[in-house]
Design an enzyme around this catalytic site. Structure first.
Site, mmCIF file in Angstrom:
data_model
loop_
_atom_site.group_PDB
_atom_site.id
_atom_site.type_symbol
_atom_site.label_atom_id
_atom_site.label_comp_id
_atom_site.label_asym_id
_atom_site.label_seq_id
_atom_site.Cartn_x
_atom_site.Cartn_y
_atom_site.Cartn_z
ATOM 1 N N GLU A 75 55.819 47.158 42.297
ATOM 2 C CA GLU A 75 54.790 46.128 42.478
ATOM 3 C C GLU A 75 53.443 46.803 42.629
ATOM 4 O O GLU A 75 52.816 46.749 43.678
ATOM 5 C CB GLU A 75 55.119 45.229 43.669
ATOM 6 C CG GLU A 75 55.578 45.988 44.878
ATOM 7 C CD GLU A 75 56.011 45.096 46.029
ATOM 8 O OE1 GLU A 75 56.667 44.077 45.785
ATOM 9 O OE2 GLU A 75 55.675 45.450 47.170
ATOM 10 N N GLY A 77 49.548 47.385 42.095
ATOM 11 C CA GLY A 77 48.322 46.611 41.932
ATOM 12 C C GLY A 77 47.246 47.504 41.330
ATOM 13 O O GLY A 77 46.855 47.354 40.172
ATOM 14 N N ARG A 78 46.831 48.474 42.132
ATOM 15 C CA ARG A 78 45.751 49.386 41.754
ATOM 16 C C ARG A 78 45.941 50.001 40.364
ATOM 17 O O ARG A 78 45.023 50.022 39.551
ATOM 18 C CB ARG A 78 45.702 50.506 42.798
ATOM 19 C CG ARG A 78 44.537 51.445 42.692
ATOM 20 C CD ARG A 78 44.683 52.565 43.714
ATOM 21 N NE ARG A 78 45.150 52.097 44.994
ATOM 22 C CZ ARG A 78 44.370 51.673 45.981
ATOM 23 N NH1 ARG A 78 43.073 51.684 45.821
ATOM 24 N NH2 ARG A 78 44.890 51.251 47.113
ATOM 25 N N ARG A 106 35.501 48.933 49.368
ATOM 26 C CA ARG A 106 36.285 50.151 49.620
ATOM 27 C C ARG A 106 35.461 51.310 50.175
ATOM 28 O O ARG A 106 35.901 51.970 51.112
ATOM 29 C CB ARG A 106 37.042 50.573 48.353
ATOM 30 C CG ARG A 106 38.058 49.519 47.900
ATOM 31 C CD ARG A 106 38.948 49.992 46.766
ATOM 32 N NE ARG A 106 39.853 51.027 47.209
ATOM 33 C CZ ARG A 106 39.680 52.319 46.975
ATOM 34 N NH1 ARG A 106 38.653 52.757 46.290
ATOM 35 N NH2 ARG A 106 40.550 53.186 47.436
ATOM 36 N N CYS A 108 23.312 43.711 56.219
ATOM 37 C CA CYS A 108 22.760 44.298 57.444
ATOM 38 C C CYS A 108 23.840 45.058 58.215
ATOM 39 O O CYS A 108 24.144 44.748 59.372
ATOM 40 C CB CYS A 108 22.133 43.225 58.319
ATOM 41 S SG CYS A 108 20.807 42.374 57.480
ATOM 42 N N GLU A 109 24.461 45.971 57.518
ATOM 43 C CA GLU A 109 25.453 46.883 58.085
ATOM 44 C C GLU A 109 25.161 48.229 57.443
ATOM 45 O O GLU A 109 25.093 48.310 56.224
ATOM 46 C CB GLU A 109 26.877 46.454 57.681
ATOM 47 C CG GLU A 109 27.448 45.290 58.427
ATOM 48 C CD GLU A 109 27.850 45.637 59.859
ATOM 49 O OE1 GLU A 109 28.045 46.830 60.165
ATOM 50 O OE2 GLU A 109 27.922 44.695 60.677
HETATM 51 C C1 LIG Z 1 49.076 45.937 48.514
HETATM 52 C C2 LIG Z 1 50.485 45.871 48.177
HETATM 53 C C3 LIG Z 1 50.938 46.332 46.931
HETATM 54 C C4 LIG Z 1 50.035 46.944 45.903
HETATM 55 O O1 LIG Z 1 49.493 48.145 46.310
HETATM 56 P P1 LIG Z 1 48.685 49.034 45.267
HETATM 57 O O2 LIG Z 1 48.217 50.193 46.090
HETATM 58 O O3 LIG Z 1 47.567 48.206 44.775
HETATM 59 O O4 LIG Z 1 49.633 49.417 44.194
HETATM 60 C C5 LIG Z 1 52.270 46.192 46.647
HETATM 61 N N1 LIG Z 1 53.123 45.652 47.527
HETATM 62 C C6 LIG Z 1 52.730 45.197 48.726
HETATM 63 C C7 LIG Z 1 53.735 44.591 49.640
HETATM 64 C C8 LIG Z 1 51.404 45.311 49.104
HETATM 65 O O5 LIG Z 1 51.013 44.869 50.289
#
Ligand SMILES: *Cc1c(COP(=O)(O)O)cnc(C)c1O
Length: 418
Positions: free
Chosen positions: A271, A273-274, A309, A340-341
């Site tokens: 799973e 994302g990045r 980030r 303003c940080e």
């Molecule tokens: C954030 C998250 C991901 C994705 O993480 P990446 O670093 O973007 O690959 C996958 N699974 C869970 C449960 C997450 O919280």
């Protein structure tokens, strides 16, 4: 210094900036598709490999649809993310619901969609049973604690709030079976932005060995979800993860520890994302003001509402100023936003060419955990999102926020200021 690549020529980027106005995130459909295909090919040695895109990285239906067309499912962790997956046309086992501290309504929605429900705690099993009923397939999230190290972004596993201990896993699966659950899955997500492929192979080994122990306890796994966390080279000198090596070696471990031990053919899932969208997004912004006090500042029309980030983790994002090819990188700038940080900085002491007001800066690798993390603190409004399509045309896939959006949660009908 090696430069990072841009999805288009400087000229074309300038035209898009002119047409749509900065700031914006721009995503590259071609790059996202090619990368998803590469991942699928790299893991083709595993039976039925599936990537569930972590929606939180880039929760835009246009991006989800592209990934879905390339075979990805969705990993959701909240009601809005479930609804987004549903709106994208994902259903049932194409959705994994991995949440923590979960409200009942979210379990009910996940159950209604037929999503794979991945429980974060032992106590969620009776909670799910009472609130939504137990599905025939249940997965648990494993937290290996001191057995594995984490990193600065996600923390150490034993200090992380996620998942069950190993002992609890056995208790949980047993209880689930007593309550009629017939099919089982195992999940772990213990690292973030990791560039060492061997880290993931250690995780795969740990999970495949645990699958053997669980099978011995009468819990045959139907799938093993190795989580996300595959890193991307934010710095030009960093190496990307060798996905072909990772896929090949994961398949080798699978053959040894799963097939070789007669554990059937559980599906392996990830799973990420990045990895899926991060390198295929850019935040494009204009230098609004320059400022020269004890340090030199370049203030952009974007701020940490658009990309958190750097402020949140001190993360590095590479910056390419347009129209400066060949110019010496002989100035040190703090590249800031308008919040303003004082930590609202995209870069600190970054060597860059001399910048002028109106210069366009491209901030790299903002396609994951970029726009998505935005917030409205200080009355800052999030930027628009654009998609560079396969046909070379650029379309807006989310408009910028307006002050009306900001005030949408307030009711002024019976309110008079005095
Ligand atoms: C954030 C998250 C991901 C994705 O993480 P990446 O670093 O973007 O690959 C996958 N699974 C869970 C449960 C997450 O919280």
């Amino acid at each position: 210094m090696t430069e990072k690549t841009l999805p288009l020529s400087e000229e074309q980027l300038r035209e898009i900036a002119e047409e749509f106005g900065t700031p914006f995130h721009l995503y590259d459909e071609r790059g996202i598709r090619a990368n998803m295909r590469r991942l699928s090919r790299a893991f083709a040695g595993l039976p039925d490999f599936k990537e569930y895109f972590a929606v939180k990285a880039a929760p835009n239906p246009y991006l989800l649809r592209i990934l879905r067309e390339e075979g990805a499912g969705a990993d959701c962790s909240s009601l809005p993310e479930l609804i987004l997956a549903e709106k994208t046309g994902l259903r049932g086992r194409e959705i994994v619901f991995t949440s923590n501290d979960t409200p009942a309504a979210e379990y009910r929605k996940a159950a209604e969609l037929g999503a794979i429900i991945n429980l974060d705690d032992l106590s969620h099993l009776p909670f799910l049973r009472e609130t939504a009923g137990l599905p025939d397939l249940i997965s648990f999230r494993y937290n290996p604690g001191p057995l594995r190290r984490g990193n600065a972004i996600i923390g150490q596993p034993e200090a992380a709030k996620y998942g069950l201990t190993k002992e609890q896993l056995f208790t949980g699966f047993e209880q689930a079976r007593v309550w009629g659950v017939k099919r089982f899955g195992l999940h772990a997500m213990i690292i973030s932005n990791e560039l060492d492929p061997d880290y993931f192979l250690d995780t795969a080994r740990m999970m495949f060995e645990l699958a053997g122990e669980l099978a011995g306890a009468g819990v045959p796994l139907e799938f093993i979800n190795l989580g996300g966390g595959v890193g991307i080279p934010y710095r030009p000198e960093e190496q990307e993860v060798d996905l072909e090596y990772l896929g090949r070696e994961t398949a080798r471990l699978y053959a040894e520890l799963i097939t070789g031990r007669g554990l059937g053919s559980p599906r392996v899932a990830m799973e990420c994302g990045r990895l899926m969208t991060g390198p295929f997004g850019w935040l494009v912004a204009t230098v609004r003001h320059k400022k020269d006090i004890y340090k030199q500042y370049a203030g952009l029309d974007a701020c940490m509402a658009d990309l958190m980030r750097p402020a949140l983790y001190g993360a590095y994002h590479h910056i390419t100023p347009l129209g400066k090819t060949g110019a010496p990188y002989d100035h040190l700038y703090d590249v800031t936003g308008s919040l303003c940080e004082n930590n609202d900085k995209f870069a600190i002491d970054r060597p860059l060419p001399l910048l002028e007001r109106g210069d366009i800066l491209v901030i790299h690798d903002t396609g994951a955990h970029g726009h998505a993390m935005g917030f409205n603190y200080n009355g800052k409004l999030r930027s628009k999102e654009l998609l560079l399509g396969l046909d070379g045309r650029t379309r807006q896939i989310r408009r910028a926020e307006t002050t009306d959006d900001y005030f949408a949660t307030l009711d002024f009908t019976d309110f008079t200021g005095r």
